[in-house]
Write an enzyme that holds these catalytic residues in place. Structure first.
Site, PDB file in Angstrom:
ATOM      1  CE1 TYR B 275      -4.313  -0.737  -0.556  1.00 43.80           C
ATOM      2  CE2 TYR B 275      -3.568  -2.749   0.494  1.00 43.80           C
ATOM      3  CZ  TYR B 275      -4.500  -2.067  -0.267  1.00 43.80           C
ATOM      4  OH  TYR B 275      -5.588  -2.716  -0.764  1.00 43.80           O
ATOM      5  CG  HIS B 428      -5.257  -2.342   3.510  1.00 39.95           C
ATOM      6  ND1 HIS B 428      -6.167  -3.080   2.796  1.00 39.95           N
ATOM      7  CD2 HIS B 428      -5.434  -1.062   3.126  1.00 39.95           C
ATOM      8  CE1 HIS B 428      -6.861  -2.277   2.008  1.00 39.95           C
ATOM      9  NE2 HIS B 428      -6.444  -1.046   2.191  1.00 39.95           N
TER      10      HIS B 428
END
Lengths: 746, 746
Positions: B275, B428
């Site tokens: 990410y 996440h």
């Protein structure tokens, strides 16, 4: 040196006087086996200006120097493949061969001395060496657990001996020949006829070993034994070896028989490319020796030049990366980078017609033989003669006379179809008539499992065949072909399988946009005829060519048919509903089914069944014209595999029950791409809206393929007349189709 | 042009007279966002003599020319990721940005016209465009199904607009700004606060989008909204998003908060490298724009220069091939070849201290940004300044202040250990405290599964997160770390996990021959302390460094502990007996166990349990000091996976029942090689004869490792005092050991 030369002159003169003087041939020139005196001189003259040869030489020198520094070890044999003594003796044979060559090329006595010292150690040991203690082989060796490896050793060591022949004194040679080479040659031949006296890759090694040492020793008896087999020895024709193959059904033996029998006129080797690669080395290296020492045999012209043809066949039996198709017992990853193929390519170039395509493969191999042929290749590359080796679609017949089926390879853009309709393939054959595998850019799309073995990895059954090779890898269900009533072809019996083979129906690669191969098999299941036609079609509107698969089965009984597709990768999407079980059970009890987990099953929705998958950044879709009651299963290899010998790979199975005659039609599309770096998925969907069987009679099968955009193409195959000249007229849905030749496509 | 220049002079003069004249800033120079007027001139001057820049330009030109030839399509939005309209709009944004750049560099109006025409089509559509019809997102966009993608679009299109700003008439600009850009920016911000007003990678894109169009439009309100968030908007602090993350627990928002919060002082991004790579582009591209337009902000110095530091951290979070370690939700295969990293590397080089190591990565990427930074990189490479980017062992702290755990990476020769002791990692994050993964030459030896998602592959759940991401990939058992009583860390609950993090105990990479990382976690299971120490040790007599893993668990209750090792490859050998079941059942019902098939189980024989496996031609052995009653299981991922979303990969599980405090000690060796071409297996056996726990107290754990040749080494870790200066004395088996520092090894 001076004295030797005088001796030779004297002998020559003597020979002129006496017409028969076999004993004097002992004075023949050395080296003469693989290296020749003239060749060595030529090599020495070019050294330093032939990059690939120089580099190979440098590498070999480094390798051998390192071994010399380590010292010589010839341990008392005790291990199976992969174990120390096995590995050491194997290494010794290779290093001796190389050291011998270095002695010749570099003229440095340290290499000759190294070979001599090691040979003397072997001589000291061999005299009293009993059979190898491991008992698993049908023909135990002395240095190794099987005569096969002993033969490997002698093939290499003969070359080493030839290279240092003149360096040794006569007494030394006599000692070695009497105590080591001759008894060694006898052990693998007269003492092991079950190994030697056959048509089999094992025997080829045996023959070459005996023949090569015979050539160096100039021993006519050994040479004849090599070429024609052991005089007067006939084996029990019904006896079988470890692999279940007949020892010697036909009574044939010797090197020439081993060329005659396993090679088809196209150069296809009956056991398949993996074993051809293995057998190739003794075939070619002994042939090279015979060519040099006994040119009158014209060995490279034998059987219409089949040895050189076989190299071309073998290279064509590799995928885009050079990996051999793992037909029959083949270990994946074996490729034309193997040293045996360096030999093959160099010899093929030198003794053949100097094909510039071979130079490009040699350049990829990035090494050459350190002999006359390697020199020629190195010079060819240096002089910029290399051209790409262009692999085309090719049909290779099987059988000594080329009439026992074959292997058809269709190539179109990056796709390769391997269609196997060959004969049994000796003891390494699989029961997979009319099976296929499919590749894109050298990656497997639909796989042939290959063998169940970890060659030379001791932890896995001593590096030998695992029992799953018989229970899984050889079984029909392990392959992309039809299984009737859950039984393997020919009942999975070698003696039945060896009697029959499929027959080619047609092979047509004349048009790049539509290439076909088709064959029939009538004996795998008595009373049933299987007819499979596969085509690669390049069609406008499709990103890539697609594969059309038409499997027609006709039977005099009601049966269950299973047609598996061992797709590589991960399921992306199906157009049918399926259930996954809460527990996994094996799909069956025997014939390989016991090794498949049933991971999910369902039934078709509508007329077509679609399965898409993703592998290594490419999308694939199988579209199949299924019937309402077909059972669709996802299977996973690995049940009843207590030692994790099998790879946990996937398959998709179409099962049709209680039918007599039936037709399976499928299309496999390769399409699009996915990159985990850009995370973009391109063309990830099938381009086919409908695949239909428009007509299916005894004589004709017609298939229509309609794309997403609505374009429809019709393919018709004449099932009973493959003539290129035949004129056909057929009415389908009130429309008349007329064409000439075995198929229609428009 | 002439008239414009006069205008500008007039305006400047006016500005001198009036101290506050914000409206007049509209006349600022263009381009000024990513390209600058001066930069463009410099680029034009160098064109043709900067190979990597020229090549990138040529490639971009080809790509854009092809798109121009295809014509403009701005379809009515309807699809999820991977579907046509999604892909088309995504493509349009990229092509517009590139066309804008081409217009500037090549000064060819066709590119400006293409951008203008497309923008006008968007303007025509956007005015009346409703919310995207797909409803799955918590914040629906208009062009795309989620605001996130709309923001991506605006980040790119702002750049295109800047490039053709001066090409457009004032009326055209007004039309676009009023009907397209301003409402577009409003939709993703004030109309979607749940998306925009957060600290989250989604919001970073939103902030950058609003800010960049604000910079081009010179709209102070938008720029402020970008930097500081929407004025006066506060979200429900307990609300959660689709992924189970809090929308905005702390009330922070805006670009600066998004720099402040997720980056640790070392530049580690809390969600992990996958990410970070995704978030990186808007961070850096907006920063570059801010640097150019608002240099007074000193954005690259913000938070002690964390933006540039984060690039270094990110590059260090990649394996030998440049693939990012798939920590948390990471898709495997994402690497520094991604375009975002081209941006990162070029910007880091240009705005940082011209690290020559970055040039070598840029050279591998083989493309550069077509702007001032890309020019600098291209010139650097051209001038031979590139040096290897030397990845070393590194410890990266997590948390805004660097005190919320971290990630330790140990590198030794070709081996890389990734030890994760970081905080939750936003929505996440995975529940895998003290987990690790292990690599050799960029290949996984013991894997981190990564996410369960096929990003942008529509067939797999629209390309979005699959339900198996929650039920499997995030669960503790999916990772190489300890599971207590079959439950995930922090009960697998995001709000609990977000409160805690492990703490570093020690990190020491000062000696190449022994490197260590150690951390403790006390909240994953209340009442239980887990302490894991991992070391890579390079020891004489071992072919390669080995990994030592000491997992000490202390609990106030009696528990079951499971420690899995997700090895990649095929089982070669075990030193224990195990049974394989006739049917496969899932290992459990929940917490990820429902996705594991139990493929075999047994018990240790003797004091050590050994498992060897083979993968990609390398051998590996796990040696574990197990207890007699430990249960050893082979597991296979893939149970309860009705859509084949999971990879069928293997694991090995050590289970210890009914213990309170316990110790798991293991060594992982990488050794030897196997080539399917030469078929030779080298060094295929473990070098360890015995691994023993010699002592284990609260304060010390001592391990002895004895090699096959009988050499023994002792490793002692002080469990409660990590001071480098502390002096320790310890008696083991009547022998005294004295040392300084946290560990002893000899």
């Amino acid at each position: 040196m001076h004295i030797k030369r005088i001796n030779r002159v004297l002998i020559s003169v003597t020979c002129l006087l006496i017409s028969l003087c076999p004993i004097l041939n002992q004075a023949q020139e050395h080296p003469n086996l693989i290296l020749t005196k003239a060749g060595v001189e030529k090599i020495r003259a070019e050294l330093g200006s032939i990059p690939i040869f120089d580099a190979t030489l440098e590498q070999v020198k480094e390798e051998v120097d390192a071994e010399i520094a380590l010292g010589i070890d010839t341990p008392i044999p005790k291990d199976y493949s992969g174990g120390y003594t096995h590995v050491r003796h194997k290494r010794n044979m290779v290093v001796m061969q190389k050291a011998g060559v270095l002695y010749q090329i570099l003229d440095d006595e340290k290499y000759a001395k190294y070979v001599k010292d090691m040979l003397m150690q072997y001589e000291g040991m061999y005299r009293t060496l009993p059979l190898h203690p491991k008992t698993r082989s049908y023909a135990r060796g002395k240095l190794f657990w099987q005569c096969l490896n002993d033969s490997n050793w002698l093939v290499y060591v003969s070359q080493a001996y030839d290279c240092i022949y003149n360096y040794l004194s006569k007494a030394e040679r006599k000692k070695l020949e009497k105590n080591l080479f001759r008894p060694f040659a006898d052990h693998i031949s007269v003492d092991s006829p079950q190994f030697y006296q056959r048509v089999h890759n094992h025997s080829t090694w045996g023959n070459a070993a005996v023949g090569m040492i015979g050539l160096v020793m100039n021993d006519k008896e050994l040479i004849d034994r090599a070429l024609y087999g052991i005089k007067g020895v006939n084996l029990d024709k019904t006896a079988k070896d470890d692999d279940g193959g007949f020892l010697n059904k036909d009574g044939k033996a010797g090197f020439l028989a081993n060329i005659e029998e396993p090679f088809s006129p196209d150069g296809y080797y009956n056991e398949g490319p993996y074993y051809q690669r293995y057998a190739m080395y003794p075939f070619l290296i002994f042939a090279e020796g015979l060519h040099n020492v006994k040119p009158e045999l014209k060995i490279f012209e034998y059987k219409d030049g089949v040895l050189l043809k076989s190299i071309n066949a073998l290279l064509n039996l590799s995928d885009a990366d050079g990996d051999f198709f793992p037909l029959n017992d083949g270990q994946k990853g074996m490729s034309y980078y193997n040293d045996a193929l360096v030999t093959a390519v160099d010899i093929s170039y030198y003794f053949g017609n100097q094909d510039p395509g071979l130079l490009s493969i040699a350049a990829k191999q990035n090494k050459v033989l350190l002999d006359d042929s390697g020199l020629a290749v190195a010079l060819g590359i240096k002089n910029g003669k290399a051209k790409p080796f262009d692999k085309k679609s090719i049909n290779l017949t099987d059988g000594p006379d080329g009439n026992q089926g074959g292997v058809g390879i269709l190539r179109s853009e990056d796709l390769e179809l391997v269609f196997k309709y060959s004969a049994q393939g000796s003891s390494h054959g699989h029961y997979d008539k009319l099976s296929f595998s499919f590749y894109e850019k050298g990656d497997e799309v639909l796989q042939d499992y290959g063998l169940a073995r970890f060659v030379n990895i001791e932890q896995k059954g001593g590096g030998n065949y695992l029992k799953e090779n018989k229970t899984w890898a050889k079984q029909t269900i392990a392959h992309n072909t039809l299984v009737q009533n859950g039984k393997s072809h020919y009942q999975g019996k070698f003696d039945i399988g060896s009697k029959y083979h499929p027959d080619l129906y047609l092979f047509d690669a004349s048009k790049p946009e539509i290439q076909l191969v088709s064959a029939k098999e009538t004996n795998a299941y008595p009373g049933t005829e299987m007819h499979r036609t596969m085509a690669i079609i390049k069609e406008e509107g499709f990103e890539k060519p697609f594969l059309l698969d038409i499997f027609k089965v006709k039977s005099d009984s009601v049966n269950q048919y299973d047609l598996p597709f061992y797709f590589m990768g991960q399921v992306l999407k199906t157009n049918f509903e399926y259930e996954v079980p809460q527990i996994l059970e094996p799909l069956g009890k025997d014939n390989g089914y016991q090794h498949l987990w049933s991971e999910g099953s369902g039934h078709p929705i509508g007329e077509n069944t679609k399965l898409s998958w993703l592998d290594k950044g490419s999308f694939y879709t199988l579209t199949s014209a299924t019937l309402k009651n077909d059972e669709l299963s996802f299977v996973r290899i690995g049940a009843n595999d207590p030692e994790f010998n099998l790879r946990r790979e996937a398959g998709f199975l179409i099962r049709r029950k209680e039918v007599q005659n039936s037709l399976f039609v499928s299309v496999v599309e390769a399409h699009g791409s996915y990159s985990p770096v850009s995370e973009s998925a391109v063309n990830s969907n099938s381009n086919i809206a409908a695949l239909k069987v428009v007509l299916d009679t005894v004589d004709y099968t017609a298939i229509s393929i309609t794309t997403i955009k609505g374009n429809t193409k019709l393919f018709i195959i004449a099932n009973t007349n493959a003539s290129k000249e035949a004129k056909h007229t057929l009415k389908i849905n009130e429309k008349n189709y007329t064409w000439v030749g075995s198929y229609y496509y428009n």
